[in-house]
Design an enzyme around this catalytic site. Structure first.
Site, PDB file in Angstrom:
ATOM      1  N   ASP A 125     -16.039 -21.150 -12.086  1.00  0.00           N
ATOM      2  CA  ASP A 125     -15.091 -20.100 -11.731  1.00  0.00           C
ATOM      3  C   ASP A 125     -13.789 -20.371 -12.481  1.00  0.00           C
ATOM      4  O   ASP A 125     -13.558 -21.492 -12.950  1.00  0.00           O
ATOM      5  CB  ASP A 125     -14.873 -20.133 -10.217  1.00  0.00           C
ATOM      6  CG  ASP A 125     -13.903 -19.062  -9.763  1.00  0.00           C
ATOM      7  OD1 ASP A 125     -14.026 -17.926 -10.237  1.00  0.00           O
ATOM      8  OD2 ASP A 125     -13.026 -19.382  -8.939  1.00  0.00           O
TER       9      ASP A 125
ATOM     10  N   ASP B 217     -14.300 -22.525  -5.901  1.00  0.00           N
ATOM     11  CA  ASP B 217     -13.425 -22.963  -4.808  1.00  0.00           C
ATOM     12  C   ASP B 217     -13.143 -21.899  -3.761  1.00  0.00           C
ATOM     13  O   ASP B 217     -12.494 -22.182  -2.764  1.00  0.00           O
ATOM     14  CB  ASP B 217     -12.097 -23.472  -5.372  1.00  0.00           C
ATOM     15  CG  ASP B 217     -11.195 -22.345  -5.857  1.00  0.00           C
ATOM     16  OD1 ASP B 217     -11.748 -21.314  -6.295  1.00  0.00           O
ATOM     17  OD2 ASP B 217      -9.969 -22.491  -5.803  1.00  0.00           O
TER      18      ASP B 217
END
Length: 831
Positions: A518, A718
């Site tokens: 990400d 996250d």
């Protein structure tokens, strides 16, 4: 038909899974429902299966559970039942070979399957206690004064290491065993001297009786546990190392006993020239004592396998300084509650997780995050319990205490992961299952071949070599090869700031082909800040900021937090909003002052048909080309403008990505951001592949596509939107700075959220797998070489035979060597 049964002996999910697996082996059973808390088990079956058949199936699979008819008011029986480990407290024991998965016990003893001594698991620090220095019998769980002499009670400092009762017991028994074994060995070996001085003192027959008497304490006291374990292994058919030792040493002792008291029943070839029978009391005593030495060395080595965890345990302070109404008060760590204000002075450890509320500090987080450089903290920054305050006094607010602190969760995670099994261990487990019967068969075959074809006295050669085969074989070396490396490796990972959930993840890590990452919070710092605000249609910038932050205060996304922080810095008061809703992959919407507010990307505006001028679009593209993130704000169907948010790329991201390129591992960035921003970030990092405007389902689909190609995929993220992808990937890697949902979905957690720690995790996995393969090779090679030598294959050509005593030395050496090799991982250097 459905039947209800009571299954007793289960203590954890691993037990439940074992029971279900055994029951599912019956084709008649269609459905199984187990209540772990009560042991109530409901089985749906096509035709009736008797309780005896079910119980026999448990015994067949080596499970020590009891099944009976269920009675509504019957209480499950828990006598000597293993218990789950508590988050705090001592007295948790487990088998180092993990024969029953992650099952643990509340008392020391031996494993019911393999017979090995249970190892004590390091537990969280005990409750703080205060005692009088003059009257130690006066003990309290909080500071105060002695009721006898009035002196202040002082904190009792826990020992660095708990006393190892198993090791101390074995050491005492070994010393005692040695005192009896050495004389037996001297008496026996003196018979090889041409003029034995001992025979001048007494006749050989009397010395034989002395050998017998000296061997009795070794057999029936110091080493009796080996025979009880052997017997238990036979009656439960969990054949193991002690089966071989018990049969081998027991046969030598019984043979010698009969030869001493009833020599006339033996043939002449088993007798010496003076008519006495060859006795093996010295072999019995020496073999058992050497095996005891091996157990002692193993127990000593086991105490070192949890070194990393013990270092973490030492981080937790016992006391803290409570700040109340301008005064300080020392309190025990377990007296702190959420919301307490604490004073942390220079050189002290931060007592619990919390937020710095007053002052600044430089914190050494190396033992938690693995990063050597201290970190500067300011008001509002998060603090981790157990880390070290290096230079300034400050105040902090307690947010997480007890088992909720990061340190406690790390300790619990490492404990659980250390008891899990790696897939590679299945090979050793399968071989170990058939190992002992094969060795017994080889021993019998050895006896027969030597008795028929061996030189005279053939029966003596046959007997001695058959015992040597039994003694030298070491199934425990096979069983220990994997779990020892896993325990040490996972502990090492915790020191490096890499938390690995289970052994399977540790093994899979070194096989990864693709790493998907990400952007926000993974490649970037995850601490975005508002760079500028562009308003349109005459909107007031202060009003724009107020609405933007009022809506975003309901979101957990780092970009939203940046706008809230910006508003606070501008001293702008926020309003309450209603009907807040997250629009997956696009932004958020809410109602403010009875008007609909939209905050998000261009896809969100298009969905609600909000028009954007070409001039605004051009400005947005210019910002995005610089790697900035842009969020639009629309109120009541009209565009108010956009906010430009910058999130710096982590300095270690490039280094980490370069490592994976060198390893031939593909790295792909997945981001919900627009293609222009995504391309700018990818170019700066040197990434060849990226996918922009990814919704959670898009990330999931990318992983599934790679998996269909046979790729092993690791996903690093996250946020909440990353949790489905983290769960789908073979290896989910969560940034420790991210959300709890992401961390709970992941197999690996990086405490400080640094992508470079994925490199550490990969290097650690490579090292552990290499270590496991070394252990397995050593164990296999040792047995493949040792057993034939003990059987006497070298005798026809080289005249070499292996005595049972040397076989015992070799057997003990093999297990100790496996453990010692595993302990090398403690000194592993990972950059």
């Amino acid at each position: 038909m459905k039947h209800q049964y009571q299954v007793t002996g289960m203590s954890c999910k691993g037990c439940q899974a074992s029971v279900e697996k055994t029951l599912q082996s019956f084709p008649e059973i269609q459905n199984i429902t187990i209540d772990l808390a009560t042991g109530k088990t409901e089985i749906e079956m096509s035709s009736h299966i008797t309780i005896k058949q079910l119980q026999d199936a448990f015994l067949r699979d080596g499970l020590h559970y009891s099944i009976s008819e269920y009675h509504e008011h019957a209480m499950p029986h828990h006598h000597h039942q293993p218990q789950q480990p508590k988050k705090k407290g001592n007295g948790v024991y487990y088998c180092p070979m993990f024969c029953e998965g992650d099952k643990v016990y509340d008392k020391p003893g031996s494993c019911p399957v393999c017979g090995m001594d249970l190892v004590e698991q390091p537990a969280a620090k005990p409750k703080a206690l205060y005692a009088c220095p003059m009257h130690p019998e006066i003990v309290s769980d909080e500071p105060g004064s002695c009721s006898i002499c009035g002196m202040d009670l002082v904190l009792q400092q826990p020992k660095d290491e708990e006393e190892n009762t198993v090791y101390n017991s074995l050491r005492c028994k070994f010393i005692l065993s040695l005192c009896f074994t050495i004389p037996v060995f001297i008496i026996s070996m003196s018979g090889m001297l041409p003029h034995n001085p001992l025979y001048d003192i007494m006749d050989v027959s009397y010395w034989n009786y002395i050998q017998f008497l000296l061997t009795l304490p070794v057999v029936f006291y110091t080493c009796w546990m080996f025979f009880t374990r052997a017997w238990k292994s036979i009656i439960t058919w969990n054949l193991n190392m002690f089966t071989l030792i018990g049969i081998g040493a027991g046969a030598a002792f019984v043979f010698s006993l009969i030869g001493l008291f009833f020599p006339t029943i033996f043939p002449d070839e088993l007798k010496a020239h003076d008519g006495s029978v060859h006795l093996y009391f010295e072999a019995t005593a020496v073999i058992l004592t050497l095996v005891l030495l091996g157990q002692l060395l193993e127990a000593r080595a086991h105490t070192q396998t949890h070194t990393a965890l013990k270092e973490l345990l030492k981080l937790a302070p016992s006391e803290a300084t409570l700040w109340e109404n301008g005064t300080e008060k020392r309190v025990a760590i377990d007296k702190i509650v959420v919301g307490n204000i604490l004073r942390v002075k220079p050189g002290e450890k931060i007592p619990v997780d919390g937020i710095l509320t007053e002052g600044n500090a430089t914190i050494d987080e190396s033992m938690i995050s693995g990063e050597p450089l201290p970190i500067d903290k300011k008001e509002g920054d998060k603090l981790i319990g157990g880390t070290l305050n290096t230079n300034q006094s400050f105040l902090m607010k307690a947010e997480k205490v007890g088992s909720e602190t990061l340190l406690s969760q790390i300790i619990e995670l490492v404990n659980q992961a250390g008891r899990s099994k790696a897939p590679i261990q299945k090979l050793a487990d399968t071989i170990s299952k058939y190992f002992v019967p094969i060795i017994v068969g080889v021993s019998i075959l050895t006896f027969i071949i030597w008795a028929i074809f061996g030189p005279q006295p053939a029966m003596v050669y046959a007997f001695v070599n058959a015992i040597a085969v039994l003694i030298i074989a070491c199934p425990c070396a096979l069983g220990l090869a994997t779990p020892m490396s896993v325990v040490v490796g996972i502990g090492k990972g915790a020191q490096l700031g890499v938390l690995i959930k289970n052994a399977e993840a540790l093994e899979t890590l070194h096989k990864i082909d693709v790493v998907l990452v990400d952007k926000t919070g993974t490649l970037t710092e995850g601490k975005p800040s508002v760079e500028s605000i562009e308003v349109v249609n005459g909107t007031n910038e202060k009003e724009f900021t107020k609405v933007l932050a009022s809506v975003n205060q309901n979101s957990e996304h780092p970009l939203a937090n940046a706008t809230v922080t910006f508003a606070h810095q501008k001293n702008i008061a926020l309003d309450s909003v209603h009907q807040f809703e997250s629009v997956t992959g696009k932004g958020v919407k809410a109602v403010w002052n009875d008007q609909q507010v939209l905050i998000g990307n261009i896809g969100l505006l298009q969905e609600f048909k909000i028009s954007i001028t070409d001039v605004v679009l051009q400005k947005v593209k210019e910002k995005q080309a610089q790697g900035k993130t842009v969020s639009f704000l629309a109120v009541a169907g009209t565009l108010w403008g956009f906010v430009v948010i910058a999130d710096a790329i982590k300095t270690t991201s490039k280094e980490a990505l370069q490592y994976f390129k060198e390893q031939g591992i593909k790295v792909v960035m997945l981001t919900g951001d627009n293609p222009i921003t995504a391309k700018a970030v990818a170019n700066e990092l040197g990434l060849d592949e990226y996918k922009a405007e990814c919704l959670p389902q898009d990330k999931l689909q990318v992983i599934q596509d790679y998996q269909k190609e046979g790729k092993i995929v690791a996903m690093a993220g996250d946020g909440i939107n990353d949790s489905p992808a983290l769960a789908q990937a073979q290896i989910g890697i969560a940034m420790g700075t991210g959300t709890d949902v992401a961390i709970n979905s992941a197999d690996v957690t990086l405490v400080n959220g640094d992508l470079k720690n994925i490199v550490k995790a990969h290097q650690l996995s490579n090292a552990v797998m290499k270590n496991i393969k070394q252990n397995l090779f050593f164990a296999f090679f040792y047995n493949l070489l040792g057993v034939p030598v003990a059987a006497g294959v070298l005798f026809p050509v080289f005249g070499i035979l292996l005595s049972p005593m040397l076989a015992a030395v070799a057997m003990s050496f093999s297990s100790v060597s496996v453990i010692t090799n595993s302990l090398r991982l403690k000194s592993l250097k990972i950059k």
